[in-house]
Design a protein around this motif. Structure first.
Motif, short mmCIF file in Angstrom:
data_model
loop_
_atom_site.label_atom_id
_atom_site.label_comp_id
_atom_site.label_asym_id
_atom_site.label_seq_id
_atom_site.Cartn_x
_atom_site.Cartn_y
_atom_site.Cartn_z
N TRP A 82 0.86 -1.29 -0.34
CA TRP A 82 0.24 0.25 0.04
C TRP A 82 0.71 0.66 -0.01
O TRP A 82 0.49 2.43 -0.62
CB TRP A 82 -0.48 -0.34 1.26
N ASN A 146 -7.02 2.24 -2.10
CA ASN A 146 -5.64 2.83 -2.36
C ASN A 146 -5.47 3.16 -3.04
O ASN A 146 -4.85 4.19 -3.05
CB ASN A 146 -4.26 1.23 -2.60
N ARG A 171 -4.92 2.86 5.21
CA ARG A 171 -4.86 2.13 5.18
C ARG A 171 -5.31 1.05 6.76
O ARG A 171 -5.80 -0.51 5.86
CB ARG A 171 -2.98 1.79 5.14
#
Length: 238
Positions: A82, A146, A171
């Protein structure tokens, strides 16, 4: 350097410096020292050129992900993936914006490969007993989040002034939604109804694909995977 590569280098350089995140075929032809017929023979049309430029720009990023050695913690690799994704977007905003541009009717190959690399990490999470849902569903949750964060950070920098904090918080919210806690659940611990079944189904489905000598036939395996997917994707209640 062959003609195709020379055109890609020229287009990539123009794109990186473009305030509109776009390039004209005329400017690319002039920078590469070729005529329009040569460009169209190589790429078909402007859309084909732009898709190829995105793949060209993402190659170094994807090469690094392909070469990355998996750690012993797939969830940590998920987080690192990520962060690397967002970092690439911030460093290469024009390439990134173009990859997700609605003007490209055919997604660049880079987008498909990035999704497959994410799916591979999630399959490792499932095999380790750490996914709440199937790897396929998890990928459909992680990738849009993302990419959405990355696009907002590069298109609205005056609104999202603390890029690291925004990215980390989103995230962790997404990781929490798809990943189970490190410690296995105890039988006497209160859980969301149906939650343990979904987790077990997702993990068993991932492990099933790793068997090299399964006693099940291809048809039986396919049927079992279908059942496990239904259980894993079933919304929990509570």
């Amino acid at each position: 350097m062959d003609t195709r590569t020379r055109i890609l280098h020229a287009a990539a350089d123009l794109l990186a410096r473009s305030p509109e995140a776009d390039v004209s075929t005329r400017a690319v032809c002039e920078a590469a020292g070729v005529g329009a017929p040569v460009l169209y023979r190589q790429f078909g049309d402007k859309e084909g050129l732009l898709a190829a430029v995105v793949d060209f720009g993402f190659e170094q990023y994807l090469a690094g992900k392909r070469a990355a050695v998996p750690s012993d913690d797939p969830v940590r690799d998920l987080r690192d993936g990520w962060d690397n994704h967002v970092a690439f977007a911030l460093e290469n905003p024009n390439f990134y914006r173009l990859m997700y541009s609605p003007g490209l009717s055919t997604p660049p190959a880079a987008a498909t490969e990035a999704h497959q690399l994410l799916l591979a990490v999630l399959e490792r999470c499932a095999a380790a007993g750490r996914l709440r849902v199937t790897p396929q569903l998890a990928a459909q949750m992680v990738m849009p989040a993302n990419a959405g964060v990355a696009l907002l950070l590069i298109t609205r920098p005056t609104v999202y002034t603390d890029a690291a904090q925004v990215s980390t918080r989103v995230r962790e919210a997404v990781v929490t939604a798809v990943v189970t806690p490190q410690a296995p659940a105890r039988p006497d611990r209160a859980v969301v109804p149906g939650g343990e079944v979904a987790v077990a189904a997702a993990n068993l489905g991932a492990l099933l694909s790793t068997l090299s000598d399964s006693p099940l036939s291809t048809a039986e395996t396919g049927l079992l995977l279908e059942w496990l997917t239904r259980l894993a994707d079933r919304p929990t209640t509570g």
